[in-house]
Design a protein around this motif. Structure first.
Motif, mmCIF file in Angstrom:
data_model
loop_
_atom_site.group_PDB
_atom_site.id
_atom_site.type_symbol
_atom_site.label_atom_id
_atom_site.label_comp_id
_atom_site.label_asym_id
_atom_site.label_seq_id
_atom_site.Cartn_x
_atom_site.Cartn_y
_atom_site.Cartn_z
ATOM 1 N N GLN A 187 0.807 -1.214 0.000
ATOM 2 C CA GLN A 187 0.000 0.000 0.000
ATOM 3 C C GLN A 187 0.844 1.268 0.000
ATOM 4 O O GLN A 187 0.363 2.334 -0.324
ATOM 5 N N ARG A 188 2.118 1.155 0.342
ATOM 6 C CA ARG A 188 3.007 2.323 0.344
ATOM 7 C C ARG A 188 3.977 2.319 -0.830
ATOM 8 O O ARG A 188 4.986 3.012 -0.806
ATOM 9 N N GLY A 189 3.687 1.499 -1.836
ATOM 10 C CA GLY A 189 4.487 1.544 -3.054
ATOM 11 C C GLY A 189 5.493 0.434 -3.255
ATOM 12 O O GLY A 189 6.075 0.325 -4.324
ATOM 13 N N ASP A 190 5.752 -0.392 -2.250
ATOM 14 C CA ASP A 190 6.665 -1.514 -2.455
ATOM 15 C C ASP A 190 6.066 -2.483 -3.455
ATOM 16 O O ASP A 190 4.850 -2.686 -3.495
ATOM 17 N N HIS A 191 6.908 -3.111 -4.257
ATOM 18 C CA HIS A 191 6.406 -4.121 -5.185
ATOM 19 C C HIS A 191 7.510 -5.121 -5.509
ATOM 20 O O HIS A 191 8.698 -4.802 -5.450
ATOM 21 N N ALA A 192 7.064 -6.329 -5.813
ATOM 22 C CA ALA A 192 7.999 -7.399 -6.165
ATOM 23 C C ALA A 192 7.304 -8.354 -7.116
ATOM 24 O O ALA A 192 6.073 -8.412 -7.173
ATOM 25 N N ARG A 193 8.093 -9.112 -7.844
ATOM 26 C CA ARG A 193 7.568 -10.070 -8.820
ATOM 27 C C ARG A 193 8.340 -11.371 -8.695
ATOM 28 O O ARG A 193 9.567 -11.367 -8.536
ATOM 29 N N LEU A 194 7.610 -12.463 -8.782
ATOM 30 C CA LEU A 194 8.208 -13.804 -8.751
ATOM 31 C C LEU A 194 7.723 -14.562 -9.969
ATOM 32 O O LEU A 194 6.511 -14.630 -10.214
ATOM 33 N N VAL A 195 8.640 -15.131 -10.726
ATOM 34 C CA VAL A 195 8.293 -15.962 -11.880
ATOM 35 C C VAL A 195 8.844 -17.352 -11.615
ATOM 36 O O VAL A 195 10.036 -17.519 -11.378
ATOM 37 N N VAL A 196 7.944 -18.347 -11.641
ATOM 38 C CA VAL A 196 8.344 -19.736 -11.422
ATOM 39 C C VAL A 196 8.075 -20.494 -12.706
ATOM 40 O O VAL A 196 6.928 -20.612 -13.142
ATOM 41 N N LYS A 197 9.130 -21.006 -13.292
ATOM 42 C CA LYS A 197 8.987 -21.766 -14.540
ATOM 43 C C LYS A 197 8.566 -23.192 -14.225
ATOM 44 O O LYS A 197 8.885 -23.721 -13.159
ATOM 45 N N PRO A 198 7.861 -23.837 -15.149
ATOM 46 C CA PRO A 198 7.458 -25.220 -14.899
ATOM 47 C C PRO A 198 8.679 -26.129 -14.846
ATOM 48 O O PRO A 198 9.682 -25.863 -15.510
ATOM 49 N N PRO A 199 8.597 -27.165 -14.034
ATOM 50 C CA PRO A 199 9.724 -28.097 -13.963
ATOM 51 C C PRO A 199 9.857 -28.843 -15.290
ATOM 52 O O PRO A 199 8.910 -28.982 -16.033
ATOM 53 N N GLY A 200 11.030 -29.294 -15.553
ATOM 54 C CA GLY A 200 11.242 -30.039 -16.792
ATOM 55 C C GLY A 200 12.653 -30.565 -16.836
ATOM 56 O O GLY A 200 13.458 -30.334 -15.952
ATOM 57 N N GLY A 201 12.931 -31.279 -17.871
ATOM 58 C CA GLY A 201 14.275 -31.828 -18.031
ATOM 59 C C GLY A 201 14.475 -33.074 -17.191
ATOM 60 O O GLY A 201 13.553 -33.581 -16.563
ATOM 61 N N PRO A 202 15.695 -33.579 -17.154
ATOM 62 C CA PRO A 202 15.994 -34.785 -16.406
ATOM 63 C C PRO A 202 15.697 -34.605 -14.917
ATOM 64 O O PRO A 202 16.073 -33.620 -14.317
ATOM 65 N N GLY A 203 14.978 -35.511 -14.345
ATOM 66 C CA GLY A 203 14.658 -35.485 -12.926
ATOM 67 C C GLY A 203 13.472 -34.595 -12.601
ATOM 68 O O GLY A 203 13.021 -34.567 -11.474
ATOM 69 N N GLY A 204 12.962 -33.843 -13.572
ATOM 70 C CA GLY A 204 11.826 -32.969 -13.335
ATOM 71 C C GLY A 204 10.519 -33.723 -13.483
ATOM 72 O O GLY A 204 10.469 -34.852 -13.948
ATOM 73 N N VAL A 205 9.455 -33.088 -13.082
ATOM 74 C CA VAL A 205 8.133 -33.669 -13.235
ATOM 75 C C VAL A 205 7.787 -33.676 -14.726
ATOM 76 O O VAL A 205 7.893 -32.645 -15.375
ATOM 77 N N PRO A 206 7.393 -34.824 -15.265
ATOM 78 C CA PRO A 206 7.066 -34.840 -16.688
ATOM 79 C C PRO A 206 5.794 -34.036 -16.947
ATOM 80 O O PRO A 206 4.774 -34.249 -16.308
ATOM 81 N N CYS A 207 5.891 -33.077 -17.846
ATOM 82 C CA CYS A 207 4.734 -32.263 -18.206
ATOM 83 C C CYS A 207 4.293 -32.602 -19.625
ATOM 84 O O CYS A 207 5.116 -32.824 -20.489
ATOM 85 N N GLY A 208 3.011 -32.555 -19.803
ATOM 86 C CA GLY A 208 2.488 -32.902 -21.123
ATOM 87 C C GLY A 208 2.592 -34.405 -21.340
ATOM 88 O O GLY A 208 2.891 -35.182 -20.470
ATOM 89 N N SER A 209 2.335 -34.776 -22.495
ATOM 90 C CA SER A 209 2.582 -36.181 -22.666
ATOM 91 C C SER A 209 2.853 -36.597 -24.022
ATOM 92 O O SER A 209 2.228 -37.421 -24.469
#
Length: 120
Positions: free
Chosen positions: A98-120
């Motif tokens: 409310q006093r003007g502070d701001h932040a952003r977080l971007v989390v990419k989907p897991p992937g690659g070896p050892g990651g959660v398989p996405c899609g199929s």
């Protein structure tokens, strides 16, 4: 005469050092967001202003959720969303104080070896 000049230079140097210390102490770290849990969505904020109301929004493409939290005396908070974003999508969380502070977080989907398989 020489003593007066040296005393004046010493006083000027001490004043400059005190000013530099004061200005560096007023500079604070930028507000940041950290992912605590993805499902259910929990985000931690730090370096916000003390006792500040922070509004958060989370989006994953077509879905959107909001939350609010009040910071502690140290400018930290934990926000829990009533929202479970899909694991295989990019997650963006925005926080605005409310006093003007701001932040952003971007989390990419897991992937690659050892990651959660996405899609199929």
């Amino acid at each position: 005469m020489r003593t007066h000049i040296l005393c004046g230079l010493l006083a000027l140097a001490l004043a400059a050092a005190a000013s530099a210390t004061a200005s560096s102490a007023t500079q604070t770290a930028q507000p940041t967001l950290t992912l605590v849990h993805r499902v259910p969505l929990v985000v931690q904020g730090t370096h916000f202003r003390p006792a500040e109301l922070v509004r958060l929004s989370a989006t994953t493409g077509a879905t959107h959720a909001t939350a609010a939290a009040r910071t502690t005396r140290r400018g930290a908070f934990v926000a829990r969303f009533h929202y479970a974003p899909l694991v295989c999508t990019k997650l963006v969380v925005l926080a605005t104080g409310q006093r003007g502070d701001h932040a952003r977080l971007v989390v990419k989907p897991p992937g690659g070896p050892g990651g959660v398989p996405c899609g199929s």
